[in-house]
Design a protein around this motif. Structure first.
Motif, PDB file in Angstrom:
ATOM      1  N   SER A 215       0.815  -1.226   0.000  1.00  0.00           N
ATOM      2  CA  SER A 215       0.000   0.000   0.000  1.00  0.00           C
ATOM      3  C   SER A 215       0.850   1.277   0.000  1.00  0.00           C
ATOM      4  CB  SER A 215      -0.918  -0.046   1.232  1.00  0.00           C
ATOM      5  OG  SER A 215      -1.176   1.248   1.726  1.00  0.00           O
TER       6      SER A 215
ATOM      7  N   PRO B 258       0.200   4.578   0.904  1.00  0.00           N
ATOM      8  CA  PRO B 258       0.244   5.344   2.148  1.00  0.00           C
ATOM      9  C   PRO B 258       0.978   4.602   3.272  1.00  0.00           C
ATOM     10  CG  PRO B 258      -2.026   4.654   1.651  1.00  0.00           C
ATOM     11  CD  PRO B 258      -1.198   4.380   0.436  1.00  0.00           C
TER      12      PRO B 258
ATOM     13  N   LEU C   9      -5.727  -6.890   2.924  1.00  0.00           N
ATOM     14  CA  LEU C   9      -6.938  -6.317   2.327  1.00  0.00           C
ATOM     15  C   LEU C   9      -7.565  -7.284   1.318  1.00  0.00           C
ATOM     16  CD1 LEU C   9      -5.671  -2.666   1.683  1.00  0.00           C
ATOM     17  CD2 LEU C   9      -6.826  -3.552   3.711  1.00  0.00           C
TER      18      LEU C   9
ATOM     19  N   GLN D  33      -9.622  -6.018   6.828  1.00  0.00           N
ATOM     20  CA  GLN D  33      -9.884  -4.676   7.374  1.00  0.00           C
ATOM     21  C   GLN D  33     -11.327  -4.495   7.843  1.00  0.00           C
ATOM     22  OE1 GLN D  33      -9.888  -5.410   4.175  1.00  0.00           O
ATOM     23  NE2 GLN D  33     -10.699  -3.818   2.852  1.00  0.00           N
TER      24      GLN D  33
ATOM     25  N   GLN E 167     -13.266   3.509   9.631  1.00  0.00           N
ATOM     26  CA  GLN E 167     -13.086   3.771   8.196  1.00  0.00           C
ATOM     27  C   GLN E 167     -12.338   2.607   7.522  1.00  0.00           C
ATOM     28  OE1 GLN E 167     -11.508   7.775   7.461  1.00  0.00           O
ATOM     29  NE2 GLN E 167     -11.052   7.164   5.348  1.00  0.00           N
ATOM     30  N   HIS E 168     -11.956   1.623   8.318  1.00  0.00           N
ATOM     31  CA  HIS E 168     -11.287   0.383   7.891  1.00  0.00           C
ATOM     32  C   HIS E 168     -10.223   0.565   6.808  1.00  0.00           C
ATOM     33  CE1 HIS E 168     -14.181   0.200   4.519  1.00  0.00           C
ATOM     34  NE2 HIS E 168     -15.133   0.380   5.414  1.00  0.00           N
ATOM     35  N   CYS E 169      -9.275   1.481   7.060  1.00  0.00           N
ATOM     36  CA  CYS E 169      -8.180   1.634   6.097  1.00  0.00           C
ATOM     37  C   CYS E 169      -6.831   1.543   6.798  1.00  0.00           C
ATOM     38  CB  CYS E 169      -8.304   2.951   5.337  1.00  0.00           C
ATOM     39  SG  CYS E 169      -8.311   4.391   6.409  1.00  0.00           S
ATOM     40  N   VAL E 170      -5.828   1.154   6.025  1.00  0.00           N
ATOM     41  CA  VAL E 170      -4.437   1.176   6.479  1.00  0.00           C
ATOM     42  C   VAL E 170      -3.724   2.267   5.687  1.00  0.00           C
ATOM     43  CG1 VAL E 170      -4.331  -1.210   7.228  1.00  0.00           C
ATOM     44  CG2 VAL E 170      -3.821  -0.687   4.835  1.00  0.00           C
ATOM     45  N   PRO E 171      -2.713   2.901   6.271  1.00  0.00           N
ATOM     46  CA  PRO E 171      -2.111   2.691   7.583  1.00  0.00           C
ATOM     47  C   PRO E 171      -2.952   3.267   8.725  1.00  0.00           C
ATOM     48  CG  PRO E 171      -1.105   4.600   6.553  1.00  0.00           C
ATOM     49  CD  PRO E 171      -2.039   4.000   5.540  1.00  0.00           C
TER      50      PRO E 171
ATOM     51  N   CYS F  72      -2.197   8.711   6.361  1.00  0.00           N
ATOM     52  CA  CYS F  72      -0.728   8.608   6.434  1.00  0.00           C
ATOM     53  C   CYS F  72      -0.055   9.945   6.749  1.00  0.00           C
ATOM     54  CB  CYS F  72      -0.163   7.984   5.169  1.00  0.00           C
ATOM     55  SG  CYS F  72      -0.249   8.996   3.680  1.00  0.00           S
ATOM     56  N   ARG F  73      -0.550  11.039   6.162  1.00  0.00           N
ATOM     57  CA  ARG F  73       0.128  12.332   6.380  1.00  0.00           C
ATOM     58  C   ARG F  73      -0.020  12.792   7.825  1.00  0.00           C
ATOM     59  NH1 ARG F  73      -2.228  11.242   2.157  1.00  0.00           N
ATOM     60  NH2 ARG F  73      -1.118  11.230   0.173  1.00  0.00           N
TER      61      ARG F  73
ATOM     62  N   ILE G  17      -2.495  15.191  -1.382  1.00  0.00           N
ATOM     63  CA  ILE G  17      -3.749  14.431  -1.223  1.00  0.00           C
ATOM     64  C   ILE G  17      -4.856  14.957  -2.141  1.00  0.00           C
ATOM     65  CG2 ILE G  17      -4.468  15.770   0.842  1.00  0.00           C
ATOM     66  CD1 ILE G  17      -5.240  12.114   0.683  1.00  0.00           C
TER      67      ILE G  17
ATOM     68  N   TYR H  21       3.395   7.458  -3.281  1.00  0.00           N
ATOM     69  CA  TYR H  21       2.200   7.294  -4.114  1.00  0.00           C
ATOM     70  C   TYR H  21       2.538   7.165  -5.594  1.00  0.00           C
ATOM     71  CZ  TYR H  21      -2.276   7.279  -1.724  1.00  0.00           C
ATOM     72  OH  TYR H  21      -3.388   6.888  -1.037  1.00  0.00           O
TER      73      TYR H  21
END
Ligand SMILES: N[C@@H](CCC(=O)N[C@@H](CS)C(=O)NCC(=O)O)C(=O)O
Length: 239
Positions: free
Chosen positions: A20, A22, A44, A49, A60-64, A76-77, A112, A173
């Motif tokens: 991934s 991010p 994923l 997730q 929001q079930h996202c990584v990281p 990530c940021r 972003i 990215y």
């Protein structure tokens, strides 16, 4: 004082997937700042997730996503900014002087809101469903990369003469574009900048390049399509 090293009381947990973008941005930043992380992989492709245990941590079930002694954070940021603010305050990678910081923040929003937005339009359906992107979306992405290339014609790094956080998030990215055979290296200044980052960021090849290659193989093996295409067909039929 060792705030966050091998002898720290609590180690920051990072929920991530190696391929991934991010997640690679967070890993490169932690490696550069020498911040120790406990890595917890969330697959994923196995839809891990959306398991209850992870949804409870991040709805929001996202990584990281990080868990720093109970403090949960994703995006990530925001994680990269938190690493510096909390553990490496004053580091030039996220300067404190208001004008310098404002410029770095502008580039994180440019990343972003402009670069990633244009990139996702091109890559998401291609990666997940195997759909060929529209020419207009490709042209839009090229326009945005041309702007980035222009910024890098003036400076060695996006915010000036030294490395800052948006160098890491943007590079993590856009290097992913190699996975869908979109050539970012024809932009000369971007190409030189990526080379510069390879020699500035420890383990860039291991953390980034190796996983982009792996990502590309997974796309070509249809690993994403196998999981997501039935869902795509289902939702399309409901429209
Ligand atoms: N804006 C977020 C994007 C995070 C994101 O989209 N992560 C993807 C993997 S690259 C994910 O976890 N997708 C699974 C899902 O949303 O269910 C960031 O920069 O951290």
């Amino acid at each position: 004082e060792e705030v966050n090293g091998p002898f720290a009381k609590m180690v920051i947990k990072l929920y991530y997937m190696p391929i991934s973008g991010p997640c690679r941005a967070v890993l490169l930043t932690a490696r550069y700042l020498n911040i120790h992380l406990e890595l917890i992989e969330v697959n994923l492709l196995k839809r891990e997730q959306i398991k209850q245990d992870f949804i409870r941590i991040n709805p929001q079930h996202c990584v990281p996503t990080i868990d720093d002694d109970g403090f949960i954070l994703w995006e990530c940021r925001a994680i990269m900014q938190y690493f510096v603010n909390k553990y490496r305050a004053g580091h030039s990678v996220y300067p404190e002087e208001p004008h310098l910081r404002a410029n770095v923040d502008r580039l994180l929003y440019f990343d972003i809101g402009t670069i990633v937005a244009a990139q996702v339009e091109v890559t998401a359906s291609q990666i997940v469903f195997g759909v060929t992107p529209d020419q207009s979306k490709l042209d839009n992405l090229k326009d945005k990369l041309r702007i980035l290339d222009g910024i890098l014609a003036e400076n060695d790094f996006v915010a000036g003469s030294t490395l800052t956080l948006p160098d890491i998030s943007i590079a993590a990215y856009i290097t992913t574009l190699a996975a869908v055979n979109f050539d970012i290296y024809k932009f000369e200044n971007i190409s030189r900048w990526i080379k510069r980052l390879k020699s500035t960021l420890p383990d860039f090849s291991e953390i980034n390049e190796k996983n982009v290659t792996r990502y590309k193989q997974m796309i070509e093996n249809g690993e994403f399509r196998k999981v997501y295409n039935p869902l795509y067909q289902y939702y399309k039929s409901k429209r």
